[in-house]
Design a protein around this motif. Sequence first.
Motif, short mmCIF file in Angstrom:
data_model
loop_
_atom_site.label_atom_id
_atom_site.label_comp_id
_atom_site.label_asym_id
_atom_site.label_seq_id
_atom_site.Cartn_x
_atom_site.Cartn_y
_atom_site.Cartn_z
N UNK A 89 0.81 -1.22 0.00
CA UNK A 89 0.00 0.00 0.00
C UNK A 89 0.85 1.27 0.00
N UNK A 90 2.13 1.10 -0.28
CA UNK A 90 3.08 2.21 -0.46
C UNK A 90 3.26 3.08 0.79
N UNK A 91 3.37 2.43 1.94
CA UNK A 91 3.59 3.15 3.19
C UNK A 91 5.07 3.32 3.53
N UNK A 92 5.96 2.76 2.71
CA UNK A 92 7.40 2.85 2.97
C UNK A 92 7.98 3.98 2.12
N UNK A 93 8.73 4.85 2.77
CA UNK A 93 9.38 5.95 2.03
C UNK A 93 10.77 6.19 2.60
N UNK A 94 11.51 7.02 1.92
CA UNK A 94 12.85 7.42 2.36
C UNK A 94 13.78 6.24 2.62
N UNK A 95 13.70 5.21 1.80
CA UNK A 95 14.58 4.06 1.96
C UNK A 95 16.01 4.48 1.64
N UNK A 96 16.90 4.27 2.60
CA UNK A 96 18.29 4.70 2.44
C UNK A 96 19.22 3.55 2.77
N UNK A 97 20.19 3.34 1.91
CA UNK A 97 21.22 2.32 2.12
C UNK A 97 22.48 3.02 2.59
N UNK A 123 8.14 4.47 7.74
CA UNK A 123 6.94 3.69 7.42
C UNK A 123 5.75 4.40 8.03
N UNK A 124 4.79 4.72 7.18
CA UNK A 124 3.58 5.42 7.63
C UNK A 124 2.62 4.42 8.25
N UNK A 126 -0.01 4.60 12.13
CA UNK A 126 -0.79 5.56 12.91
C UNK A 126 -0.09 6.90 12.91
N UNK A 127 1.23 6.85 12.86
CA UNK A 127 2.10 8.01 12.67
C UNK A 127 3.28 7.52 11.84
N UNK A 128 4.23 8.38 11.57
CA UNK A 128 5.43 7.96 10.84
C UNK A 128 6.41 7.31 11.80
N UNK A 129 6.87 6.10 11.45
CA UNK A 129 7.82 5.37 12.28
C UNK A 129 9.14 5.23 11.53
N UNK A 130 10.23 5.33 12.25
CA UNK A 130 11.56 5.18 11.68
C UNK A 130 12.06 3.77 11.94
N UNK A 131 12.55 3.14 10.88
CA UNK A 131 13.11 1.80 11.02
C UNK A 131 14.59 1.84 10.64
N UNK A 132 15.33 0.93 11.22
CA UNK A 132 16.75 0.79 10.90
C UNK A 132 17.07 -0.69 11.00
#
Length: 113
Positions: free
Chosen positions: A40-48, A57-58, A60-66
């Motif tokens: 559903x295209x909730x992943x953005x700003x993918x950085x390597x 990842x959008x 309930x709010x925007x969450x940062x993953x690492x």
Amino acid sequence: MPEPATKAPWQDWKSNLKEATIQAHVGIKKFNMGKILYEDEHVSNLKFEPSFVSATVRGTEDYSTKIFYSDDGAIVSQCTCLDGIKTSGKCKHVAATLMAVLDGNSHTSRTAA
């Protein structure tokens, strides 16, 4: 003569990443929820980066993953969501990020280091 360029660490790590590995890391239920978030295209700003991959990842709010690269192929992850904090990064947002990595991030905006 210049030295040939070496692969970025994430390239070998990504080539060994499989859906089964993601499922084993987060569990089947969170894997399925993360796959939906990714589709559903909730992943953005993918950085390597040299030692990890990160994304937003959008939910309930925007969450940062690492997700950190491991020489032995293990997944070490973090997420700012409550579940991610409680489970050491074993949440649907991490699953969505890993799906973006696995799929070549076609549903994301990508930047590479």
